[in-house]
Motif scaffolding. Structure first.
Motif, PDB file in Angstrom:
ATOM      1  N   TRP A   6      -8.272 -17.521 -13.473  1.00  0.00           N
ATOM      2  CA  TRP A   6      -8.232 -16.863 -12.177  1.00  0.00           C
ATOM      3  C   TRP A   6      -8.350 -15.351 -12.354  1.00  0.00           C
ATOM      4  CZ3 TRP A   6      -6.584 -21.675 -12.699  1.00  0.00           C
ATOM      5  CH2 TRP A   6      -6.693 -22.551 -11.608  1.00  0.00           C
ATOM      6  N   HIS A   7      -8.948 -14.699 -11.361  1.00  0.00           N
ATOM      7  CA  HIS A   7      -9.009 -13.232 -11.333  1.00  0.00           C
ATOM      8  C   HIS A   7      -7.648 -12.741 -10.836  1.00  0.00           C
ATOM      9  CE1 HIS A   7     -10.975  -9.394  -9.406  1.00  0.00           C
ATOM     10  NE2 HIS A   7      -9.994  -9.111 -10.241  1.00  0.00           N
ATOM     11  N   ARG A  38     -15.264 -12.934  -8.403  1.00  0.00           N
ATOM     12  CA  ARG A  38     -15.664 -11.801  -9.237  1.00  0.00           C
ATOM     13  C   ARG A  38     -15.073 -10.498  -8.707  1.00  0.00           C
ATOM     14  NH1 ARG A  38     -20.169 -11.841 -12.663  1.00  0.00           N
ATOM     15  NH2 ARG A  38     -20.514  -9.679 -12.016  1.00  0.00           N
ATOM     16  N   ALA A  39     -14.950  -9.536  -9.601  1.00  0.00           N
ATOM     17  CA  ALA A  39     -14.432  -8.224  -9.237  1.00  0.00           C
ATOM     18  C   ALA A  39     -15.435  -7.466  -8.382  1.00  0.00           C
ATOM     19  CB  ALA A  39     -14.127  -7.419 -10.491  1.00  0.00           C
ATOM     20  N   TRP A  44     -18.889  -6.653 -14.271  1.00  0.00           N
ATOM     21  CA  TRP A  44     -18.730  -7.852 -15.091  1.00  0.00           C
ATOM     22  C   TRP A  44     -20.088  -8.469 -15.378  1.00  0.00           C
ATOM     23  CZ3 TRP A  44     -14.045 -10.838 -12.506  1.00  0.00           C
ATOM     24  CH2 TRP A  44     -12.868 -10.100 -12.729  1.00  0.00           C
ATOM     25  N   PRO A  45     -20.258  -9.095 -16.543  1.00  0.00           N
ATOM     26  CA  PRO A  45     -21.552  -9.700 -16.889  1.00  0.00           C
ATOM     27  C   PRO A  45     -21.853 -10.934 -16.036  1.00  0.00           C
ATOM     28  CG  PRO A  45     -19.900 -10.186 -18.569  1.00  0.00           C
ATOM     29  CD  PRO A  45     -19.270  -9.209 -17.632  1.00  0.00           C
ATOM     30  N   GLU A  50     -18.652 -17.532 -10.220  1.00  0.00           N
ATOM     31  CA  GLU A  50     -17.737 -17.978  -9.164  1.00  0.00           C
ATOM     32  C   GLU A  50     -17.971 -19.462  -8.884  1.00  0.00           C
ATOM     33  OE1 GLU A  50     -18.400 -15.549  -5.742  1.00  0.00           O
ATOM     34  OE2 GLU A  50     -17.193 -13.881  -6.511  1.00  0.00           O
ATOM     35  N   VAL A  51     -16.872 -20.220  -8.781  1.00  0.00           N
ATOM     36  CA  VAL A  51     -16.957 -21.644  -8.482  1.00  0.00           C
ATOM     37  C   VAL A  51     -16.045 -21.937  -7.296  1.00  0.00           C
ATOM     38  CG1 VAL A  51     -16.656 -23.988  -9.345  1.00  0.00           C
ATOM     39  CG2 VAL A  51     -17.350 -22.166 -10.922  1.00  0.00           C
TER      40      VAL A  51
END
Length: 321
Positions: A6-7, A38-39, A44-45, A50-51
């Motif tokens: 998790w973020h 995502r941030a 971020w690469p 994201e799921v």
């Protein structure tokens, strides 16, 4: 390797996702705490994917990195598997214990199939993890480069929610420091800090919502960095300031003494010495430059990204073996 996490902690995750794996982040329609995805303020690469939560059962997950106790149940509900039993998992503990320290039981204690990974040796020492296997993977930082100029004669502080967290973050120490050097405080929910502390706005300016790279530039222009934390884990902003080549002054608590070696700044439990150190580095640019260079060398040696990713690869490979 497909890693589900998790973020939770943006700065830590930014370093973690620099590895060679595929990183699966749950996302919810409201992008709340359990589905941020995502941030938005870090780069971020593309391998960070994201799921949607309802599609996690369709994913090939090799290992799960848990960071909050309730994620154990989220994995069971969303993935349909039990962490440490049906899917290899580790629990990453970001925080120092609270409550009845040093008797505080870890919420994942006594689970032999769920290793606990601490981010500092101090945290590992203080948490009671029972029979759960434990290890330490110290922080790693994406190097922002040596940027310190110190052309703004103020003291930089980075702290989130300093009013709510109070003595934990050393918020009550700030007026004394402001007597030596005006403060520029960066972080979340800092906008009413000067009023809360009874400080004039010119003695305590606050800045919110700075994107990471802009904040690094802003920090590097301040004369000195202050880490006033009494009881937190090791703030990544301190390590970032060291990477920037800033002279640092820190309260001698938790992991600070290990992170800042002699010559790289001042680490002390004396409030008078904190104040004097801030004043000293602001007045003596040669001393500030020398301490900042030593701080950067120490940070690169202990908190470099390559070592961090290598250590994590070893933990993950052991978890899936």
């Amino acid at each position: 390797m497909n890693i589900l996490l998790w973020h939770v902690h943006g700065s830590w995750t930014t370093s973690f996702v620099q590895g060679p794996h595929r990183y699966l982040l749950p996302v919810l329609p409201d992008r709340g705490p359990d589905g941020i995805g995502r941030a938005r303020t870090w780069e971020w690469p593309d391998r960070v994917v994201e799921v949607p939560a309802e599609r996690l059962r369709d994913q090939d997950v090799d290992v799960v990195v848990l960071q909050r106790p309730h994620e154990y149940e989220l994995v069971r509900d969303w993935l349909g598997r039990t962490p440490g039993v049906d899917v290899p998992s580790v629990f990453l503990e970001h925080n120092a214990p609270d409550g009845d320290v040093p008797l505080t039981p870890h919420p994942m204690r006594d689970r032999p199939n769920l290793p606990i990974v601490h981010v500092t040796h101090f945290n590992s020492l203080m948490w009671d993890c029972g029979s759960a296997p434990t290890t330490v993977v110290e922080h790693g930082i994406v190097d922002p480069g040596a940027r310190w100029t110190g052309d703004i004669g103020r003291c930089a502080v980075v702290v989130n929610e300093p009013i709510r967290r109070g003595r934990h973050t050393g918020t009550d120490l700030l007026p004394d420091i402001a007597d030596a050097l005006p403060l520029d405080v960066f972080g979340m929910r800092v906008e009413k800090l000067a009023e809360h502390l009874g400080l004039a706005l010119d003695r305590c300016r606050t800045y919110e919502d700075h994107p990471q790279d802009r904040m690094h530039d802003a920090l590097a222009r301040r004369a000195v960095y202050l880490h006033p934390m009494r009881w937190t884990s090791l703030g990544l902003s301190l390590l970032e300031a060291m990477h920037l080549g800033m002279p640092v002054v820190a309260v001698a608590s938790t992991e600070a003494a290990r992170a800042i070696p002699p010559g790289a700044g001042t680490v002390t439990a004396s409030t008078a010495e904190l104040r004097e150190a801030v004043r000293h580095y602001a007045a003596d640019r040669a001393a500030a430059r020398a301490a900042g260079a030593a701080a950067r060398d120490a940070a690169l040696a202990r908190y470099g990204l390559a070592r961090f990713l290598s250590d994590w690869d070893a933990v993950l490979k052991e978890a899936v073996s």
